[in-house]
Design a protein around this motif. Structure first.
Motif, PDB file in Angstrom:
ATOM      1  N   GLY A 190       0.814  -1.206   0.000  1.00 49.62           N
ATOM      2  CA  GLY A 190       0.000   0.000   0.000  1.00 49.62           C
ATOM      3  C   GLY A 190       0.849   1.258   0.000  1.00 49.62           C
ATOM      4  N   SER A 191       1.913   1.233   0.785  1.00 53.57           N
ATOM      5  CA  SER A 191       2.737   2.440   0.853  1.00 53.57           C
ATOM      6  C   SER A 191       3.538   2.630  -0.436  1.00 53.57           C
ATOM      7  N   VAL A 192       3.883   1.541  -1.083  1.00 55.36           N
ATOM      8  CA  VAL A 192       4.557   1.665  -2.379  1.00 55.36           C
ATOM      9  C   VAL A 192       3.623   2.343  -3.373  1.00 55.36           C
ATOM     10  N   MET A 193       2.377   1.919  -3.363  1.00 62.01           N
ATOM     11  CA  MET A 193       1.396   2.533  -4.260  1.00 62.01           C
ATOM     12  C   MET A 193       1.305   4.027  -4.002  1.00 62.01           C
ATOM     13  N   MET A 194       1.231   4.406  -2.744  1.00 58.26           N
ATOM     14  CA  MET A 194       1.072   5.820  -2.419  1.00 58.26           C
ATOM     15  C   MET A 194       2.291   6.638  -2.821  1.00 58.26           C
ATOM     16  N   SER A 195       3.452   6.100  -2.567  1.00 58.92           N
ATOM     17  CA  SER A 195       4.649   6.880  -2.904  1.00 58.92           C
ATOM     18  C   SER A 195       4.813   6.988  -4.417  1.00 58.92           C
ATOM     19  N   LYS A 196       4.438   5.926  -5.147  1.00 57.16           N
ATOM     20  CA  LYS A 196       4.479   6.012  -6.605  1.00 57.16           C
ATOM     21  C   LYS A 196       3.481   7.050  -7.106  1.00 57.16           C
ATOM     22  N   LEU A 197       2.329   7.066  -6.465  1.00 60.91           N
ATOM     23  CA  LEU A 197       1.295   8.008  -6.901  1.00 60.91           C
ATOM     24  C   LEU A 197       1.775   9.444  -6.770  1.00 60.91           C
ATOM     25  N   TYR A 198       2.432   9.742  -5.667  1.00 58.32           N
ATOM     26  CA  TYR A 198       2.850  11.123  -5.436  1.00 58.32           C
ATOM     27  C   TYR A 198       4.251  11.409  -5.958  1.00 58.32           C
ATOM     28  N   GLY A 199       4.972  10.347  -6.243  1.00 56.82           N
ATOM     29  CA  GLY A 199       6.328  10.567  -6.741  1.00 56.82           C
ATOM     30  C   GLY A 199       7.300  11.005  -5.664  1.00 56.82           C
ATOM     31  N   ASP A 200       6.981  10.764  -4.396  1.00 52.32           N
ATOM     32  CA  ASP A 200       7.966  11.042  -3.348  1.00 52.32           C
ATOM     33  C   ASP A 200       8.079   9.821  -2.426  1.00 52.32           C
ATOM     34  N   ARG A 201       8.989   9.905  -1.488  1.00 51.44           N
ATOM     35  CA  ARG A 201       9.263   8.745  -0.641  1.00 51.44           C
ATOM     36  C   ARG A 201       8.652   8.884   0.753  1.00 51.44           C
ATOM     37  N   THR A 202       7.895   9.930   0.957  1.00 50.83           N
ATOM     38  CA  THR A 202       7.331  10.165   2.291  1.00 50.83           C
ATOM     39  C   THR A 202       6.577   8.951   2.833  1.00 50.83           C
ATOM     40  N   HIS A 203       5.697   8.443   2.016  1.00 46.33           N
ATOM     41  CA  HIS A 203       4.830   7.366   2.494  1.00 46.33           C
ATOM     42  C   HIS A 203       5.616   6.075   2.712  1.00 46.33           C
ATOM     43  N   LEU A 204       6.615   5.891   1.897  1.00 44.36           N
ATOM     44  CA  LEU A 204       7.508   4.757   2.105  1.00 44.36           C
ATOM     45  C   LEU A 204       8.140   4.833   3.490  1.00 44.36           C
ATOM     46  N   ILE A 205       8.598   6.000   3.824  1.00 47.61           N
ATOM     47  CA  ILE A 205       9.295   6.178   5.106  1.00 47.61           C
ATOM     48  C   ILE A 205       8.330   6.020   6.278  1.00 47.61           C
ATOM     49  N   HIS A 206       7.175   6.628   6.169  1.00 51.40           N
ATOM     50  CA  HIS A 206       6.163   6.487   7.231  1.00 51.40           C
ATOM     51  C   HIS A 206       5.852   5.017   7.484  1.00 51.40           C
ATOM     52  N   ALA A 207       5.616   4.294   6.427  1.00 56.01           N
ATOM     53  CA  ALA A 207       5.229   2.891   6.586  1.00 56.01           C
ATOM     54  C   ALA A 207       6.388   2.075   7.155  1.00 56.01           C
ATOM     55  N   ARG A 208       7.574   2.364   6.684  1.00 55.79           N
ATOM     56  CA  ARG A 208       8.742   1.625   7.187  1.00 55.79           C
ATOM     57  C   ARG A 208       8.900   1.846   8.705  1.00 55.79           C
ATOM     58  N   ASN A 209       8.817   3.081   9.122  1.00 54.37           N
ATOM     59  CA  ASN A 209       8.947   3.367  10.555  1.00 54.37           C
ATOM     60  C   ASN A 209       7.869   2.630  11.347  1.00 54.37           C
ATOM     61  N   HIS A 210       6.681   2.683  10.837  1.00 52.38           N
ATOM     62  CA  HIS A 210       5.579   2.004  11.518  1.00 52.38           C
ATOM     63  C   HIS A 210       5.844   0.508  11.617  1.00 52.38           C
ATOM     64  N   LEU A 211       6.302  -0.080  10.531  1.00 54.33           N
ATOM     65  CA  LEU A 211       6.473  -1.528  10.523  1.00 54.33           C
ATOM     66  C   LEU A 211       7.601  -1.955  11.466  1.00 54.33           C
ATOM     67  N   LEU A 212       8.624  -1.141  11.538  1.00 53.65           N
ATOM     68  CA  LEU A 212       9.703  -1.496  12.462  1.00 53.65           C
ATOM     69  C   LEU A 212       9.199  -1.491  13.906  1.00 53.65           C
ATOM     70  N   ARG A 213       8.381  -0.507  14.239  1.00 54.71           N
ATOM     71  CA  ARG A 213       7.789  -0.507  15.582  1.00 54.71           C
ATOM     72  C   ARG A 213       6.838  -1.681  15.758  1.00 54.71           C
ATOM     73  N   TYR A 214       6.106  -1.981  14.704  1.00 51.93           N
ATOM     74  CA  TYR A 214       5.149  -3.098  14.745  1.00 51.93           C
ATOM     75  C   TYR A 214       5.895  -4.406  15.030  1.00 51.93           C
ATOM     76  N   ILE A 215       7.019  -4.566  14.381  1.00 49.32           N
ATOM     77  CA  ILE A 215       7.780  -5.798  14.588  1.00 49.32           C
ATOM     78  C   ILE A 215       8.204  -5.924  16.055  1.00 49.32           C
ATOM     79  N   ASP A 216       8.549  -4.792  16.648  1.00 49.34           N
ATOM     80  CA  ASP A 216       8.924  -4.834  18.069  1.00 49.34           C
ATOM     81  C   ASP A 216       7.778  -5.353  18.935  1.00 49.34           C
ATOM     82  N   THR A 217       6.568  -4.962  18.571  1.00 53.27           N
ATOM     83  CA  THR A 217       5.423  -5.394  19.388  1.00 53.27           C
ATOM     84  C   THR A 217       5.159  -6.880  19.282  1.00 53.27           C
TER      85      THR A 217
END
Lengths: 198, 198, 198, 198
Positions: free
Chosen positions: A166-193
């Motif tokens: 989903g985040s890949v789709m969003m970042s491709k849509l906007y042409g920036d990496r913001t959403h990629l980074i947001h999702a990555r940060n979230h997932l790293l925290r998620y993995i900790d849980t």
DNA sequence: ACAACCGGGACAACCCGTTGCT
DNA sequence: AGCAACGGGTTGTCCCGGTTGT
């Protein structure tokens, strides 16, 4: 490697990028001619049809991704490290020009789900491998008392993959990496849980 | 409502479903003729081009979704309830035959990102609205000391939307609802973690 | 004049200019709608078909030209004066915006000769009238010992008309009046050579 | 000559005749398919568009005409002989089945002047060549004291060409050669009047 | 044997003149 | 008089083989 095999490999490599950017239906033989430098006859000598080439191109892309996951998991022993490696690899892969068009699984799944049974079947197989890989890591972590026993491995796989795609789709849509980074940060925290120790 | 407006509305409604299932490039005028029951001339009397109709169809689908969100949020006051309503609405919407082809934002984003600038622009606007809606709820919750002040509203929006879209893709790919359910359960728990622990 | 006849006349007048500029095949009903301000239905109410309207438009243009010749010949008694009047009228007519597209006889003859039998027939009749008019003047001048008896009236008509039409074509092609002027000067001298007195 | 060049040449040759008879807009790809014996795909393999083919066809016709003029002027030394050769060649050319549809310059000029800028430009260039050729002969004759010094070479060119074109139009319109003959006789006498009286 | 050429024909989107119904 | 539908026509693109040449 014979010359024929080399040419075939060259065609696949170039075609993979084009298919991934323009989509299967959106890619014309003319596009492939331009990308490969060969004429139609030259391409059709190696592939029976556009479908045939599309299959090969998709397989090539998926093999390439699998290769990267294999390498990334090399030496990572704990489930946590392995899950992190999966996430990091997924996002790192999108830096490669080969995946300039986005994630092949996502793109092909979306395009083929209602139109191209052959491709859809191939995407299913690929997605199964990916999901299984993640689920296996989770199960392995549970066996080692590293991850919470209450987790559903399949659900974790779904969540990880869905969020990344989903985040890949969003970042491709906007042409920036913001959403990629947001999702990555979230997932790293998620993995900790997911880990045992509070 | 004039007959013209009625016919136009009928065309849009039918075309929206077809476009969403087959994709923009994958849909031919013949498909639209079959879906609407009109001949080519009849359709072109209401729309200047296939693009024109595609825009109208996309807008119709997005308006329809917005409508559903508006209704779902009606009466929900707490940020937690509102976020839950967003998730539930997203998943419930996919029961409707209109969205049989999957999420229009996802589908259109994937297909148009490298090929159809006009559609991509429209998807961006739609996605902006959706992200803004979620982020606003988060900000509102933070102001009321309901949600953690440490949250980045934009990140929450990205995570929520990305996870939902990714899971829609997966469930469409397999033709079952397993992944939808997994992601929904996860997101409901995720929303709980956003709240100030009482 | 009834309102219906007025509308019909309005359509013909506008259509005549458009047909003459764009050609019969090159003119679409949309062009005619734009020129007349009426919708298709409004036009078809007055004319059974595009052909029908084209005939009427051609006739209108030819009548308009005939009218100008009649007026120009009014009071000119000598054959020489009358021939000069023909040449001057032909060239003067092309100043009128109605003939902005060139000479209707020339245009229609060229376009219809191998494609549209109905129009061609109409052009033939019109051309016959024009040729006859010139030839009559010559014969009249010969009877009065004003023009050389050795002249072939039909040949004079052909030469006069052909030179004028050819020069109209050339000036239209280049968008200037040079060729019109050259041909006019030539024809005036040519007419002098037709006269008895050395 | 390669097969490709052969086919291309064949297409041009056939298309030239059809375009000249039916006009550019009046010629459909179906007509060209029938004339060439190839299907659309075969034609579009050699030409990018109908326009592209139309340009080639016009050039072919004009080159063919230029060739005939070159041959006719071969060995004619005096200006008078050369002007006569021009007139005779123009009229003789119309016996050829290739020009069955009339003079390509005339036809194309009339059709394209208000509608097809590309073709018009090409006709202008061709017409410039033709006019220049005639004017050069006149200037050459004046330098040799063969033609009257008082003549305007450009006017002579205009008159000659205009008269020929106009008469071609008339004879095509009626389907007989009367007007061709009338104009030819007139022009031959006209050429005599250009000469220094011995 | 492999690359290229070249033709085919189905299909694409779109526009046309025309006609009933309102 | 106008709106709305029609269906055949337009140009142009598609993917794909049969043949030719290297």
């Amino acid at each position: 490697m014979s010359k024929a095999a080399l040419t075939r490999s060259h065609i696949i490599q170039q075609a993979a990028g084009v298919f991934n950017r323009l989509g299967y239906a959106g890619t014309s033989m003319a596009d492939l001619m331009a990308a490969t430098g060969l004429k139609k006859g030259g391409i059709y000598n190696h592939f029976a049809s556009k479908d045939d080439l599309a299959f090969a191109a998709f397989d090539y892309l998926f093999d390439w991704m699998q290769q990267r996951y294999s390498e990334a998991l090399q030496g990572r022993l704990s489930a946590r490290d392995r899950l992190i490696a999966v996430v990091e690899t997924a996002y790192a892969s999108h830096e490669d020009p080969l995946l300039q068009g986005g994630c092949p699984l996502l793109n092909t799944a979306i395009e083929s789900d209602d139109t191209h049974a052959g491709l859809r079947q191939r995407v299913r197989v690929a997605m199964d491998r990916w999901r299984t890989m993640v689920a296996k890591i989770v199960r392995y972590g549970q066996k080692n008392d590293e991850l919470l026993a209450s987790l559903d491995p399949d659900e974790v796989a779904t969540v990880l993959i869905a969020t990344m795609e989903g985040s890949v789709m969003m970042s491709k849509l906007y042409g920036d990496r913001t959403h990629l980074i947001h999702a990555r940060n979230h997932l790293l925290r998620y993995i900790d849980t997911l880990c045992e120790t509070a």
